[in-house]
Write an enzyme that holds these catalytic residues in place. Structure first.
Site, mmCIF file in Angstrom:
data_model
loop_
_atom_site.group_PDB
_atom_site.id
_atom_site.type_symbol
_atom_site.label_atom_id
_atom_site.label_comp_id
_atom_site.label_asym_id
_atom_site.label_seq_id
_atom_site.Cartn_x
_atom_site.Cartn_y
_atom_site.Cartn_z
ATOM 1 N N GLU A 1 -4.953 1.336 -9.601
ATOM 2 C CA GLU A 1 -5.696 2.247 -8.709
ATOM 3 C C GLU A 1 -5.241 3.690 -8.883
ATOM 4 O OE1 GLU A 1 -4.731 -0.475 -5.403
ATOM 5 O OE2 GLU A 1 -6.817 -0.253 -4.809
ATOM 6 N N GLU B 1 -4.578 -8.584 -6.725
ATOM 7 C CA GLU B 1 -4.372 -8.777 -5.284
ATOM 8 C C GLU B 1 -4.859 -10.137 -4.788
ATOM 9 O OE1 GLU B 1 -5.490 -6.001 -6.696
ATOM 10 O OE2 GLU B 1 -4.502 -4.272 -5.786
ATOM 11 N N ALA C 1 1.555 -1.765 -5.465
ATOM 12 C CA ALA C 1 2.216 -1.371 -4.229
ATOM 13 C C ALA C 1 3.436 -2.277 -4.080
ATOM 14 C CB ALA C 1 1.270 -1.536 -3.059
ATOM 15 N N GLY D 1 -1.955 -1.353 -7.100
ATOM 16 C CA GLY D 1 -1.904 0.084 -6.802
ATOM 17 C C GLY D 1 -1.648 0.932 -8.036
#
Ligand code: COA
Length: 261
Positions: free
Chosen positions: A115, A135, A67, A112
């Site tokens: 993911e 993260e 992200a 992300g």
């Protein structure tokens, strides 16, 4: 579809390739990119002419490096749940799509990005692919389904290791853990492999393929009895013209021609 700023689309026959196009930021997912991804995947739900989707990142270095940290560093406890849930919704849309979706992981797939790759039905990686959920290095944990899907795909002990250390795994490790289906030498070879898989699937009965998605995903839905989902899906397939065609073609020793009806 509105003008896409962060994604580029191309087609090869009935296969749609969606390229995340923010190469200077290693294709990091900002909210605009997530919104565009949602729009594109929603359009795939309604488009019978698309038989398969490949999601990849622009360039040779990254699939998606996470992200967009610049953007989400502003998050706080009040707005972060919504941020997480909105991303999860888009990734669930991919996971539940009746059209097969393959992640072509061409480099870093972090946070992300990992993911997103895990939300796809299958993954084909290039030799330079690196997977990870870093993260914890930022004081957070995955928010787009990573704790769940990584555990599903590689098992609890290994998931704990990667989620807690933030370490990256290389393409060979990912292959040996079952995180990816195939590794290929470079992006061109990975693209050929992903296209081959999707072309093969496109010769099967589309309704059955879509229902395979529902049945496999039912395994991971605690509120659903997957065996019941399977029995219902089996019955639904047996009511299709494609089943009649598949059985007739077998008896007549010819290739079936499925119509998705
Ligand atoms: N969000 C926003 N920008 C990102 C990004 C992310 N997740 N990942 C990389 N970028 C940007 C960098 O800030 C840099 O931009 P700049 O040139 O404007 O400074 C550019 O992409 C290139 O990245 P850089 O770090 O210089 O490349 P590198 O080869 O040295 O390192 C990585 C590559 C992937 C190891 C490193 O970029 C990284 O650790 N990224 C963050 C990964 C992460 O924590 N993801 C999870 C977020 S939840």
């Amino acid at each position: 579809m509105a003008d896409l700023q962060n994604l580029s689309l191309s087609t090869n026959g009935s296969i749609l390739t969606v390229t995340i196009n923010r190469e200077s930021k290693l294709n990091a997912l900002n909210t605009d990119t997530i919104a565009e991804l949602k729009e594109v995947i929603q359009s795939v739900y309604d488009d019978k002419d698309i038989s398969g989707v490949i999601i990849t990142g622009a360039g040779e270095k990254a699939f998606v490096a996470g992200a967009d940290i610049g953007e989400f560093s502003e998050l706080n406890e009040m707005n972060a749940r919504k941020f997480s849930e909105e991303g999860q919704e888009v990734f669930q849309l991919i996971e539940n799509c009746h059209t097969p979706v393959i992640a072509l992981v061409n480099g870093f797939a972090l946070g992300g990005g990992c993911e997103l790759a895990m939300a796809c039905h299958m993954r084909v990686a290039t030799a330079n692919a690196r997977f990870g959920q870093p993260e914890v290095n930022l004081g957070i944990l995955p928010g787009y389904g990573g704790t769940q899907r990584l555990t599903h795909l590689i098992g609890k002990g290994r998931a704990f290791e990667y989620l807690m250390t933030g370490d990256m795994m290389d393409a060979n490790q990912a292959l040996s853990y079952g995180l990816v289906n195939y590794t290929e030498v470079d992006k061109e070879a990975a693209m050929a492999k992903a296209n081959d898989l999707l072309e093969k699937i496109s010769s099967k009965a589309p309704i059955a393929i879509g229902l395979v998605v529902d049945c496999v995903n039912a395994v991971f839905n605690q509120d659903e009895n997957g065996y019941q989902t399977e029995a219902n899906a089996f019955a639904r397939c047996c009511g299709t013209d494609d089943f009649k065609e598949g059985a007739a073609a077998f008896m007549e020793k010819r290739k079936p021609e499925f119509k998705g009806e």
